[in-house]
Design an enzyme around this catalytic site. Sequence first.
Site, PDB file in Angstrom:
ATOM      1  N   HIS A 147     -45.343 -32.369  98.045  1.00 47.31           N
ATOM      2  CA  HIS A 147     -44.511 -31.817  99.112  1.00 47.31           C
ATOM      3  C   HIS A 147     -44.814 -30.338  99.336  1.00 47.31           C
ATOM      4  O   HIS A 147     -45.054 -29.592  98.375  1.00 47.31           O
ATOM      5  CB  HIS A 147     -43.028 -31.953  98.757  1.00 47.31           C
ATOM      6  CG  HIS A 147     -42.465 -33.311  99.052  1.00 47.31           C
ATOM      7  ND1 HIS A 147     -42.651 -33.964 100.241  1.00 47.31           N
ATOM      8  CD2 HIS A 147     -41.685 -34.136  98.278  1.00 47.31           C
ATOM      9  CE1 HIS A 147     -42.019 -35.128 100.211  1.00 47.31           C
ATOM     10  NE2 HIS A 147     -41.428 -35.262  99.030  1.00 47.31           N
ATOM     11  N   CYS A 221     -48.515 -31.613 103.894  1.00 46.45           N
ATOM     12  CA  CYS A 221     -48.238 -31.542 105.323  1.00 46.45           C
ATOM     13  C   CYS A 221     -48.429 -30.127 105.861  1.00 46.45           C
ATOM     14  O   CYS A 221     -48.240 -29.141 105.152  1.00 46.45           O
ATOM     15  CB  CYS A 221     -46.804 -31.995 105.601  1.00 46.45           C
ATOM     16  SG  CYS A 221     -46.505 -33.737 105.266  1.00 46.45           S
ATOM     17  N   ARG A 230     -52.172 -32.579 108.386  1.00 40.66           N
ATOM     18  CA  ARG A 230     -52.381 -32.439 106.964  1.00 40.66           C
ATOM     19  C   ARG A 230     -53.302 -31.270 106.638  1.00 40.66           C
ATOM     20  O   ARG A 230     -54.291 -31.024 107.341  1.00 40.66           O
ATOM     21  CB  ARG A 230     -52.995 -33.727 106.373  1.00 40.66           C
ATOM     22  CG  ARG A 230     -52.181 -34.959 106.697  1.00 40.66           C
ATOM     23  CD  ARG A 230     -50.789 -34.947 106.077  1.00 40.66           C
ATOM     24  NE  ARG A 230     -49.994 -36.061 106.568  1.00 40.66           N
ATOM     25  CZ  ARG A 230     -49.024 -35.946 107.459  1.00 40.66           C
ATOM     26  NH1 ARG A 230     -48.722 -34.754 107.942  1.00 40.66           N
ATOM     27  NH2 ARG A 230     -48.356 -37.009 107.854  1.00 40.66           N
TER      28      ARG A 230
END
Length: 243
Positions: A147, A221, A230
């Site tokens: 993340h 991300c 990405r």
Amino acid sequence: MLLLLVVHQVWWTNREARAGAQEAVRSLVREWEDPDGGAPSPEGPGEQARPELPGDLPEDLPGGPPEQTAPGGRAAPRPHPVGKAPQPPDAPRWDQAYAVLRIPGLGVVAPVARGVAKRGVLDKGYVGHYPGTALPGRAGNVALAGHRNTHGEPFRRLDRLGRGDEVVVETRDAVHTYVVSGGVPQTSARDVGVIAPVPRSAVHPGRGFSEPGHYLTLTTCTPEFTSTHRLVIWATLARTTPK
């Protein structure tokens, strides 16, 4: 109410995930230091439900992944679709931390678990190891996802990595040191070429590698607080130090 939701997502999930991830790292280190402590099982996952992908890269593209071109214009072998490749016989179990990722330049210390499910791996502040990609130190491409925002956000500052920076993956038996060699600042969420055994972007074909080697790929991300594209960082193995 909206403000409370934002506070929960950004602050509380980070605090909770970071605490759990730090404890997982401490637990792994204790197991490694104690020969009888019992490291994570080296057994493969067997027949289990395929994990949810983290949104970093899709499981399949319509018609299969894009054709890649090897030197001399020859068609390169297609990589196994993410999540479908056969697992190595010594692969750790799903959702179980088995390694520690350290990025000294960013102050990152995070547990690595095999699998990229949000609930079982990424939302716990862990870094997820894409199924079917190489194990640390092995030939091929060790592909990891994490993340960038919320839930511990271990890859929050991944864009600050540059050529020559070190990325370390520590396992029970060895310390594998990779050196950043490049990447793709922004690519499609469907660019599965970046995690192929010989990583090369299918969207930006000028970026990537053309020969087999020992690679590490980090994905997250971008831009921040979105999941539209990405960010990809590539590194190559510099040395392996047995413990």
